[in-house]
Design an enzyme around this catalytic site. Sequence first.
Site, PDB file in Angstrom:
ATOM      1  N   SER A 143      -0.240 -30.812   1.589  1.00 52.32           N
ATOM      2  CA  SER A 143      -1.477 -29.930   1.313  1.00 52.32           C
ATOM      3  C   SER A 143      -2.444 -30.544   0.184  1.00 52.32           C
ATOM      4  O   SER A 143      -1.709 -31.020  -0.716  1.00 52.32           O
ATOM      5  CB  SER A 143      -1.352 -28.496   1.230  1.00 52.32           C
ATOM      6  OG  SER A 143      -2.374 -27.685   0.830  1.00 52.32           O
ATOM      7  N   TYR A 156       3.311 -21.666  -3.166  1.00 52.68           N
ATOM      8  CA  TYR A 156       2.847 -22.636  -2.442  1.00 52.68           C
ATOM      9  C   TYR A 156       2.638 -24.005  -3.013  1.00 52.68           C
ATOM     10  O   TYR A 156       3.071 -25.151  -2.563  1.00 52.68           O
ATOM     11  CB  TYR A 156       2.024 -22.098  -1.568  1.00 52.68           C
ATOM     12  CG  TYR A 156       1.544 -22.894  -0.305  1.00 52.68           C
ATOM     13  CD1 TYR A 156       2.505 -23.272   0.645  1.00 52.68           C
ATOM     14  CD2 TYR A 156       0.019 -23.479  -0.365  1.00 52.68           C
ATOM     15  CE1 TYR A 156       1.810 -24.064   1.551  1.00 52.68           C
ATOM     16  CE2 TYR A 156      -0.378 -24.284   0.837  1.00 52.68           C
ATOM     17  CZ  TYR A 156       0.524 -24.541   1.626  1.00 52.68           C
ATOM     18  OH  TYR A 156       0.282 -25.329   2.781  1.00 52.68           O
TER      19      TYR A 156
END
Length: 262
Positions: A143, A156
């Site tokens: 990501s 995250y």
Amino acid sequence: MTARTAVVTGASSGIGAATARRLAAAGFRVVLAARRKERVEALAAELTAAGGQAEAYALDVTDRAAVDAFAAHLTASGANPDPVHVLVNNAGGAVGAEYAAAADPADWRAMYEVNVLGVLHVTQALLPALTASGDGTVVVLSSTAGHVAYEGGGGYVAAKHGAHALAATLRLELCGEPVRVVEVAPGMVRTDEFAVNRYRGDAAQAAAVYEGVAEPLTADDVADTVAWAVTRPSHVNVDLLVVRPRAQAAQHKVHREPRPES
């Protein structure tokens, strides 16, 4: 000719399911792995009905014993395992958006387990088969969060930084072996479940993430990127590919259309 085999984790929805469709269309035999058995079975049936080759397998990538059993199912025992040509490590996800000072460590642990250790488990288990293929590719879906931090994303961000570090380390350690390591780092992608899961089922909070963004990426946009990377000539390694919607120039720079006046 026998079709090349591609394993896609997290294939029950979103980017994983879209990637499975893309790879099946490209002629791969696709093995769909995810926790939700009924979903991957339905997708396998869809791909088979369309003329592809697909197999469904219920798998939790955080369960090492289950991952090892999955690898044994896919490959023959002994010194020369049946080849696996592509592994797409897509299983992952985010839980919560609290600031670090208020975050639940259990959420951080869960994100690390799936986004980092899950990638490690499946890659370790299938690496002999990928190497035996003579032309293997490991894809890590990370990501942009694995490259730039942002408020409310600490757990995250930490996990995806771990996934990025794992991909980079693998590439160094496999230098000289017939295995490529590709990292694809998506930015803002609108899927049916990711943001909803992150906000613990709050659909309104999830929708606000994309408010005013005319065209965030879709799961198929990312799947198209993955399929392109793995179908490059064998000597071409796409080390890192960051893909964002045009409206997103950076993690904090997103163009949003103003709300229409009522």
